[in-house]
Write a protein that holds these residues in place. Structure first.
Motif, PDB file in Angstrom:
ATOM      1  N   ARG A 158       0.922  -1.185   0.090  1.00 39.10           N
ATOM      2  CA  ARG A 158       0.055   0.152  -0.205  1.00 39.10           C
ATOM      3  C   ARG A 158       0.886   1.180   0.007  1.00 39.10           C
ATOM      4  O   ARG A 158       0.585   2.269  -0.588  1.00 39.10           O
ATOM      5  N   PHE A 161       2.845   2.991  -3.411  1.00 37.55           N
ATOM      6  CA  PHE A 161       2.316   3.598  -4.583  1.00 37.55           C
ATOM      7  C   PHE A 161       2.796   5.083  -4.826  1.00 37.55           C
ATOM      8  O   PHE A 161       2.799   5.866  -3.598  1.00 37.55           O
ATOM      9  N   GLU A 164      -1.131   9.521  -6.559  1.00 37.49           N
ATOM     10  CA  GLU A 164      -1.909  10.142  -5.405  1.00 37.49           C
ATOM     11  C   GLU A 164      -2.746   9.091  -4.908  1.00 37.49           C
ATOM     12  O   GLU A 164      -3.443   8.323  -5.667  1.00 37.49           O
ATOM     13  N   ALA A 165      -2.956   8.888  -3.581  1.00 40.32           N
ATOM     14  CA  ALA A 165      -4.105   7.932  -2.987  1.00 40.32           C
ATOM     15  C   ALA A 165      -4.723   8.786  -1.667  1.00 40.32           C
ATOM     16  O   ALA A 165      -4.077   9.317  -0.694  1.00 40.32           O
ATOM     17  N   HIS A 166      -5.965   8.609  -1.565  1.00 36.46           N
ATOM     18  CA  HIS A 166      -6.756   9.154  -0.831  1.00 36.46           C
ATOM     19  C   HIS A 166      -8.069   8.406  -0.219  1.00 36.46           C
ATOM     20  O   HIS A 166      -8.549   7.968  -0.957  1.00 36.46           O
ATOM     21  N   ILE A 363      -0.690  -3.653  -4.048  1.00 32.36           N
ATOM     22  CA  ILE A 363      -0.634  -2.575  -4.536  1.00 32.36           C
ATOM     23  C   ILE A 363       0.727  -2.105  -5.088  1.00 32.36           C
ATOM     24  O   ILE A 363       1.860  -2.506  -4.058  1.00 32.36           O
ATOM     25  N   VAL A 379      -4.069   7.860  -9.681  1.00 31.49           N
ATOM     26  CA  VAL A 379      -4.979   7.990  -8.400  1.00 31.49           C
ATOM     27  C   VAL A 379      -5.717   6.864  -7.878  1.00 31.49           C
ATOM     28  O   VAL A 379      -6.422   6.340  -8.595  1.00 31.49           O
ATOM     29  N   ILE A 380      -5.329   6.830  -6.640  1.00 28.92           N
ATOM     30  CA  ILE A 380      -6.300   5.382  -5.940  1.00 28.92           C
ATOM     31  C   ILE A 380      -7.269   6.058  -4.951  1.00 28.92           C
ATOM     32  O   ILE A 380      -6.842   7.049  -4.218  1.00 28.92           O
ATOM     33  N   TYR A 382      -9.290   5.320  -2.007  1.00 34.50           N
ATOM     34  CA  TYR A 382      -9.885   4.434  -1.057  1.00 34.50           C
ATOM     35  C   TYR A 382     -11.319   4.605  -0.461  1.00 34.50           C
ATOM     36  O   TYR A 382     -11.327   5.645   0.362  1.00 34.50           O
TER      37      TYR A 382
END
Ligand code: N01
Length: 539
Positions: A158, A161, A164-166, A363, A379-380, A382
């Motif tokens: 996780r 990555f 961007e991940a939010h 990921i 972009v992920i 969550y």
């Protein structure tokens, strides 16, 4: 106001945690009664869930007409522009409330309550915050809402990555640009459905990672003009009054008869009519047996499946999005309201990955691997939900009079009397919390109706010179038993929902909210008050 109990050891009469509907209601009304109140909020402003959940598409699933306080000083000059307002309009509403109620001046923002201990000798809570400060109070009211603890599962890789991940519940206040990007959404709950609808319009490629199909409901959104708002307002007083008489505090209730009590023809005709209204009328304004009788529930599901499939062009997706057999009884996981959700999957730029067939493996720096295939992403999102209702409370290190934390006390099951207080935690009160109607009631309604009870509770304690009030263990055991008995009469235990804490590994499986409906809840708590607060030890 009542004769206030004087306690020189207390900096404040009341400290409230959380600046959403519930916290602000308590702040305003306690202050009006002469109490010295401080509200502490982790976010940078008022709004509660609408401060944190500012992802694209976030909007409320209760009609705006009752998704506000019932104080005419507020509603007579306030107009929502849509039937189901979006997060930014809800934030404007909170600004407007502040302009009338002047609440911000008693709020401490950007400050997280980290812990609290009860000083037995002086009957005060010592409340610690992330800024290193400590304040004392006679009553400590937790209004943290049901979604204060966002959860991202521990997917392997996780943190690797590079895009961007939010999480939807911790969305950047400045927004996230989806335009022309490869966006992946994990989850298909209410938050995901809202993000997916918006992202489908902007992303170059949108990949939806679905584990369980969401059994959604058409929102039937409408713009509301000024003239329509004026007409609607004539009905507001009756609508506000109706809330206390309906199961979930809405302006409507279940039909007075069951689906299996009428002919097939009448059943279908009624389903058609309620479907046309859409929104939560389809869930909590439908036949009164759909959540308790398997045949009624199956009939409702079949109607839903056929209507939904009509909108999905690719027959291969029928089984994914609206399967022949429901993944769980209809409506026992909270359904969500959608606008163009199914049409998204008719678009070239939207792909559905069925995680049951192709499990999410890891990921990577550049995307998500599921079923052996890598999906490259910029972009992920969550949209993986919350450690709901109790998660935000036990995250605070609140120590009971026996030195054990709330988390330890509730490790094998939540214990509260009436969903407002827990044994060993004197003068600590929950509003919109566990074992109260909370998740089965909309925010402002519960903030007011359960909130009014709490206000009277505090005033009555003061009126009678009570310095310390604590839930009795046998009363808390009985309340937990009652909530279990009620939920066991329904189809809710048949799904792994957040209502049961079943979305969080290791969390005890139990109903987190009071499932008997708002009128029964209000009758019960009012009877307890009338009996001199039975089930509470008062000293
Ligand atoms: O969260 P959820 P939410 N691998 O828990 C999936 C309110 N709300 O934020 O169903 C893969 O419902 C999970 O899959 P599954 C409303 O009360 C209201 O969407 O467990 N997937 C599910 O699809 C709502 O009920 C509005 O199989 C994983 C999703 O993530 C509540 O908030 C808007 C996974 C989580 O869905 C919560 O909604 C938004 C994993 N390891 C929210 N773990 C309004 O409209 C989880 N998932 C007002």
């Amino acid at each position: 106001m009542a004769n206030k109990v004087q306690n020189d050891a207390a900096d404040f009469d009341v400290i409230i945690v959380g600046a959403g509907f519930a916290g602000i209601y308590q702040l305003y009304h306690l202050r009006n009664r002469g109490y010295n109140v401080r509200l502490i909020e982790a976010g940078s402003d008022v709004g509660g869930v609408w401060h944190w959940n500012c992802y694209p598409g976030a909007r409320v699933d209760t009609i705006g007409a009752i998704y506000q306080y019932s104080d005419p000083i507020l509603w007579k000059d306030w107009d929502y522009s849509e039937k189901f307002p979006a997060w930014n309009e809800l934030r404007e509403y909170f600004n407007y409330v502040d302009s009338k109620w002047d609440v911000r001046k008693d709020c401490k923002f950007n400050t997280r309550v980290t812990g609290a201990t009860f000083d037995d000798e002086h009957n005060v809570w010592r409340v610690q915050t992330s800024t290193g400060e400590m304040s004392t109070c006679r009553f400590f009211i937790l209004c943290t809402g049901f979604a204060a603890k966002p959860v991202i599962p521990d997917f392997p890789g996780r943190d690797s990555f590079k895009g961007e991940a939010h999480h939807t519940g911790l969305w950047p206040q400045g927004g996230v640009d989806f335009k022309g990007k490869r966006v992946g959404v994990i989850g298909t709950g209410a938050s995901a459905v809202q993000v997916i609808q918006e992202a489908s319009k902007e992303a170059a490629q949108l990949t939806v990672f679905q584990r369980t199909a969401n059994l959604t409901i058409p929102m039937r959104q409408q713009k509301i003009s000024k003239a329509e708002n004026a007409r609607l307002k004539e009905k507001y007083p009756e609508m506000f009054a109706t809330r206390a008489r309906t199961f979930a505090g809405f302006e409507f209730d279940f039909l007075p008869h069951g689906a299996m009590e009428v002919s097939e023809e009448e059943r279908q005709a009624t389903f058609r009519k309620v479907w046309k209204t859409g929104a939560f009328n389809w869930w909590l304004g439908n036949f009164n047996d759909v959540l308790v009788n398997e045949d009624a529930n199956n009939a409702q599901y079949s109607f839903w499946r056929e209507e939904t499939r009509k909108r999905i062009k690719n027959p291969a997706l029928h089984e994914k999005l609206a399967p022949t057999n429901p993944p769980h009884p209809y409506g026992v996981k909270r359904p969500c309201l959608e606008q163009w959700y199914y049409e998204c999957f008719n678009q070239e730029n939207v792909t559905l990955v069925d995680l049951k067939e192709a499990p999410l493996e890891r990921i990577t720096e550049t995307g998500i691997v599921a079923g052996g295939e890598e999906y490259p992403l910029d972009v992920i999102v969550y949209a993986t939900g919350f450690d709901a209702v109790s998660g935000g409370l036990v995250a605070i290190d609140i120590k009971g009079t026996d030195g054990r934390s709330l988390r330890e006390h509730w490790a094998n099951g939540i214990k509260t009397h009436l969903g407002v207080a827990s044994p060993k935690f004197p003068n600590l009160l929950f509003l919109y919390g566990p074992q109260s109607p909370s998740g089965f009631c909309n925010g402002p309604t519960c903030a007011e109706l359960q909130g009014d009870w709490l206000l009277k509770f505090i005033e009555d304690m003061d009126q009678n010179g009570i310095k310390r009030v604590e839930a009795k263990p046998d009363a808390a055991d009985a309340w937990a038993e009652d909530t279990k008995k009620i939920i066991d009469m329904t189809l809710f235990p048949r799904a792994n929902s957040w209502y049961l804490g079943a979305n969080i590994p290791g969390k005890p499986r139990e109903i987190l909210v009071y499932p008997g409906g708002l009128p029964t809840y209000l009758d019960t708590v009012n009877n307890v008050a009338a009996k001199g607060y039975s089930g509470f030890a008062l000293t």
